[in-house]
Write an enzyme that holds these catalytic residues in place. Structure first.
Site, PDB file in Angstrom:
ATOM      1  CD  GLU A 261       1.626  -5.805  -5.088  1.00  0.00           C
ATOM      2  OE1 GLU A 261       0.850  -4.931  -5.530  1.00  0.00           O
ATOM      3  OE2 GLU A 261       2.960  -5.798  -5.629  1.00  0.00           O
TER       4      GLU A 261
ATOM      5  CG  HIS B  52      -0.260  -0.910  -4.442  1.00  0.00           C
ATOM      6  ND1 HIS B  52       0.092   0.395  -4.947  1.00  0.00           N
ATOM      7  CD2 HIS B  52       1.032  -1.694  -4.713  1.00  0.00           C
ATOM      8  CE1 HIS B  52       1.461   0.437  -5.161  1.00  0.00           C
ATOM      9  NE2 HIS B  52       1.823  -0.645  -5.038  1.00  0.00           N
TER      10      HIS B  52
END
Lengths: 497, 497
Positions: A264, A267
Site C-alpha cells: 500500500e 500506491h
C-alpha cells in the site's frame, strides 16, 4: 475568464467533492459504527449524484469545444483538456438515477457480503449481487454505446483508460500457458531444499504497527499528508494531500501485515508524488490502475522481496521483535518471502501463482458482463477454474468466490489491472536499475531515495500527462509485454533460488 | 407526488450532505494529517456551497407555499414545514459566494488560531480573525434584513431560533448582579472547611478511556451508533445514527476528561434520542443550542456532580485506578467536584463562575458585531471584563481571549446558549425529579434509565416539534427563568455544602 480556466475551476470543485467521498469511504471502512451504514449509504449516494451532476453540467460540452479551439494552451493544459473530455464523455453516458441506484445497490451488497463471507453463504449474497451485476451491465451498455466499446471494455476503460480485453486476452493466454509448468518446476526446486525453522510468534500488534510505520518512513511516505490505519480489506484511499493506507494484523504472522504495508505504501507514494501544481485537476490524477498496481508491486514484490532489501530489513525485524537465530537471517527471510505455493486466497498469493487468481476472475467477470453465464453458477465456475489454473479446489465459498469485495462493491473490470500491474512493475524496475545501477545498493542500506527519485521523474510526477502506452514507452523504451516479468520470475525463482 | 413529499425528499438529500459535512468536520479535528488542511478547506467549502445551493433551490419558494396550502398534513408534517420555511428564509438571505468566502476564511482562521493560541500571539491571529468577523457582519446584516432582526439577533437565531438579545440581557443582568456576592459567600464557606487530600496520579490514558466508555454505557450511549475519540477541543459531532464525541486526557488529572465525557454524552443522548422517523428531516433535528446545552449540563452538572451519582461512581473510580483512602470516598469526591474558584479558562470553570465567562463573551461579541469596538481592542476588553466579573486578570492571551475556537471558527452568537442551557438544565432536572421521585435513587445505583426515559419523552423524542418556549413550558410548566437555577446553586453550594 477563458473557457479553459472556467473548466479548470469547475473540475477543481469536482475534485473537492471527490476528496470528500474519499474520506467518507475511508471512514466507512475504518471508523464508522455499524449502525450508521444505512445513513452513510445515503450520504455517499447523495454526493455521487452531486458529483455526477457537476461532471455532466450542460455547460461543459460547449466549454470543452471552445477550450479545444484555444491555441494558447501548453502541453499540460492540453493533456488536462483531453482528460476532461474523457471524463465528460463517460459521465454523460449515464443518467443520474442509474448512478444513484448503483451506489445504493453497492452499499447494500457490501454489507450483505460481509455477512455472507463470514457465513460462507453464497445464496444469501446472490440477490444483492445480482442487483449490482444488473446495474453494472446497464452501466456497461450505456458507456459502451457512447464510447464505441463492448460492454466489458467500457467497464475496463474506467480503471484502465484505453485498455482492451482483446490485448489482455493475448497477454493472459501467454501467462496461462507459461505459469503452470513454471510453477511446478519452482515448487519441485523449493521442495528439494531443507525447510527453514519457523518464525515463532506472537508478534504484538503494536510492535507490528511501529515496524510498519518505520518501513513506510524508509520508503519515503510523507506522514504530514497521510495515515496508517486498520481495516478488514487493506486499501490505499483518502484524498489529495491526505493519502490513507490500511492493513490488518495477525499476531501469529507479521509478514502479511508488513508486506501489505509495503504494497500500500507503493500506491501511496504514487498518490503523494503526483504533480503538486495539477493535484486537483484530471491531468494530475494517477494514470490508471495498471500503473497504480505497478507501483505497489514494484515496492512489495520487486524491491522488498529482494536480497538487497532483506539485508537491510533482517536486523530491523530482529530488533523490533527481539528475536534471533537462523530463521531471522536475511537469506532465510528471502527464501521465506519468495516461497511459492498454490492457495485459495488471492491476497495471500505469491507472485508466481497470483496471475492465476486474476486470470480466473477476469474470465468469469467477462462472461458475467456478457451474460454468457448465470450468476447462480458462479461458485461452480470458480471452483472449476481454480482446479484448471491452480490444481486446487476451495472447500467452501468463503475461501472461494466470496473472498473479494470487488464485485459486491461494483468494481467490475478492475481485476486484470493487478496482473497488468505486475508485468508493468517488472518492466519499470528493470529500466530503473539499468538507468541507475546504484539503486539496489542504496536499498540494501535502507535508502529508497534513488528508486523513488526515478519513479517521481518517470511515473509519479507525470500524473496523466501521457496515455499509458506512451508513459511506459518513455520510461522503459517499449510498450508492455510479458517478457521482462517472465525473465524476472525465472531469475528469482530458478536461477537465484 | 405532493408538494410536501417533494420538499421532504429534497430535505432528506440535504441531510445526507449535512451528514457528510459532519463526518468531514469530525475527521478534520480528530484524524486529519496536518498537511491536508488546505485541501480539506476546499472540500468543506465545496460541500457547503452545494448544500447552500440545495436549500436555496429556486423551486422551493413555490413548493413551500403549495405545501402550506395542503390541509391534509399531520402535526409533525406541519411542524416540519414550519422548520423548512425557517431554513429556506435564512438561507436565501445569503449569496453563495458569501457562504463560500466565510467557509474559507474560517478554515484559514482556525489553523492560525491553533498556532496563535499556542504562542499566545493575538496580533498573529488578528488579520485572519478580522476577516472572519467582517464576513460574519455581512452575514448578520443580510440575515437580519431578511428576518427583520438586528444583526446580532440574526446570528443568535441560527443557534437559538426565536432567541432575542433583549431577553438575554435581562436574564444575564440578573445573574451578573446575583453571582459575585453569591460566589464570594460560597468561597468563604469552602475556605472554612478542611482541605481534602489530593487525588494522586498518574492516571493512565487507557484507564481513563476505559472509564469514560463505562460511564457512557451507564448513561445509555448507543455504541452501535457512535464513538469516543480524542481532540484538542472536545465536541459532540458526526452524523445521523453516527454520533461522535471527543475528549482530551491529562494523566495528572482524570476529572477533566471524565466530566468532559459525561458532558458530551449528554449532548450525544439528545442526538441519539431524536425521533427515528424524522431523523433526516428538519423537524427531527435538535431544537436549538440552549436545549442542547441543557442536555449536556443536566448530565454533567445536575446529575453527575450529585451525591447520588458519586455514591455510584466512587467505587468505580477506586477500582479503575486502583486507589483508596479518604480522598476517594463519595462525599470527598462530591466536595471536590463542587469546588468553586474563579479561573481563566471557561471550559475548566465550575458551574457557579461559568456564567461570568459567558456573560463576558456575550457582551464582547455583541459589541464587535455592532461595530462598537475595534477588534484590536479585544485583549484589553477581555481583561477588563474578567476583572469586573471574576476579579482576576489573565497573564496572557492564551489564558484570555485566545482560549476558545468559537470566534475563529465563525461561531458568533453561540456563547449565550451555554448559560441559557445551564438555566434550562436546572429547570428540566427539577421537573423530572418532581415527575419521578425515583430518579435520584436509580442514579445512585448506576441506572440512568428513569432520567433518560423522562428526557426521551419530554425533550429528545420531540426534536423540533415545538418552539423552545413551548417545549420548556410543556416539560416544566413554565417558560425559562433564572429562579430554579439560582435555587439549585443555593441548595448545592450553601445549604448542602
Amino acid at each position: 475568464m477563458t473557457a479553459y480556466q472556467d473548466l479548470s475551476d469547475h473540475f477543481g470543485r469536482i475534485a473537492a467533492v471527490s476528496d470528500a467521498l474519499g474520506i467518507l469511504q475511508w471512514d466507512n471502512d475504518v471508523m464508522m459504527p455499524v449502525g450508521a451504514s444505512a445513513r452513510r449509504g445515503e450520504s455517499l449516494a447523495a454526493l455521487n449524484v452531486l458529483r455526477h451532476g457537476m461532471t455532466t453540467d450542460p455547460r461543459l460540452g460547449d466549454l470543452i469545444a471552445s477550450a479545444e479551439a484555444d491555441t494558447g494552451l501548453g502541453v499540460w493544459e492540453r493533456a488536462n483538456l483531453r482528460e476532461i473530455r474523457r471524463i465528460w464523455t463517460v459521465e454523460t453516458a449515464l443518467p443520474a438515477d442509474l448512478v444513484a441506484a448503483s451506489a445504493r445497490a453497492v452499499a447494500a451488497c457490501e454489507m450483505a457480503w460481509r455477512q455472507a463471507r463470514a457465513a460462507s453463504d453464497f445464496p444469501a449474497l446472490l440477490p444483492r449481487l445480482a442487483e449490482v451485476l444488473r446495474l453494472q451491465r446497464e452501466i456497461a451498455v450505456a458507456k459502451g454505446e457512447r464510447l464505441g466499446l463492448s460492454p466489458y471494455d467500457a467497464l475496463l476503460n474506467d480503471y484502465e483508460p484505453g485498455g482492451r480485453s482483446a490485448d489482455i486476452d493475448l497477454l493472459f493466454d501467454d501467462l496461462a500457458a507459461f505459469l503452470p509448468g513454471f510453477t511446478a518446476e519452482v515448487m519441485e526446486r523449493q521442495a528439494r531444499r531443507p525447510a527453514d525453522p519457523p518464525l515463532e510468534g506472537p508478534f504484538p500488534v503494536e510492535t507490528q504497527r511501529a515496524l510498519g510505520l518505520r518501513m513506510m518512513a524508509a520508503l519515503g511516505f510523507d506522514f504530514t499528508r497521510g495515515r496508517l490505519d486498520v481495516s478488514t480489506h487493506p486499501f490505499c484511499g483518502g484524498a489529495d494531500d491526505d493519502v490513507r493506507i490500511t492493513t490488518r494484523y495477525d499476531e501469529a504472522d507479521f509478514a502479511s501485515a508488513l508486506m501489505g504495508v509495503l504494497h500500500e505504501t507503493g500506491h501511496a507514494l504514487y498518490e503523494q508524488g503526483r504533480p503538486a501544481a495539477w493535484m486537483a485537476q484530471p491531468v494530475g490524477r494517477a494514470r490508471g490502475m495498471s500503473i497504480h498496481e505497478s507501483q505497489s508491486l514494484l515496492m512489495e514484490m520487486q524491491a522488498c522481496r529482494s536480497a538487497a532489501f532483506l539485508a537491510f530489513a533482517a536486523p530491523v525485524l530482529r530488533e523490533a521483535f527481539g528475536r534471533s537465530g537462523p530463521a531471522w537471517e536475511a537469506e532465510a527471510l528471502r527464501r521465506r518471502f519468495t516461497r511459492v505455493a498454490p492457495g485459495f486466497i488471492r491476497v495471500e498469493a505469491d507472485e508466481v501463482t497470483y496471475p492465476a487468481h486474476v486470470i480466473l476472475r477476469y474470465r468469469i467477470e467477462k462472461a458475467l458482463i456478457a451474460d454468457q453465464m448465470p450468476l447462480s453458477e458462479l461458485p461452480a465456475a470458480w471452483n472449476a477454474g481454480m482446479a484448471a489454473l491452480l490444481g486446487i479446489v476451495p472447500p467452501n465459498d468463503r475461501l472461494g468466490c466470496l473472498q473479494d469485495v470487488h464485485w459486491p462493491s461494483g468494481g467490475w473490470g478492475y481485476f486484470p489491472t493487478y496482473t497488468l500491474g505486475a508485468m508493468t512493475a517488472a518492466q519499470l524496475f528493470d529500466a530503473a536499475r539499468q538507468a541507475d545501477p546504484g539503486i539496489m545498493e542504496a536499498i540494501a542500506g535502507g535508502d529508497f531515495g534513488p528508486l523513488v527519485g526515478w519513479l517521481r521523474t518517470h511515473v509519479h510526477g507525470l500524473g496523466s500527462l501521457y496515455e499509458t502506452p506512451e508513459l511506459l514507452t518513455r520510461a522503459t523504451g517499449r510498450p508492455l509485454d510479458a517478457s521482462v516479468f517472465k525473465a524476472h520470475l525465472h531469475r528469482r525463482y530458478l536461477d537465484e533460488a
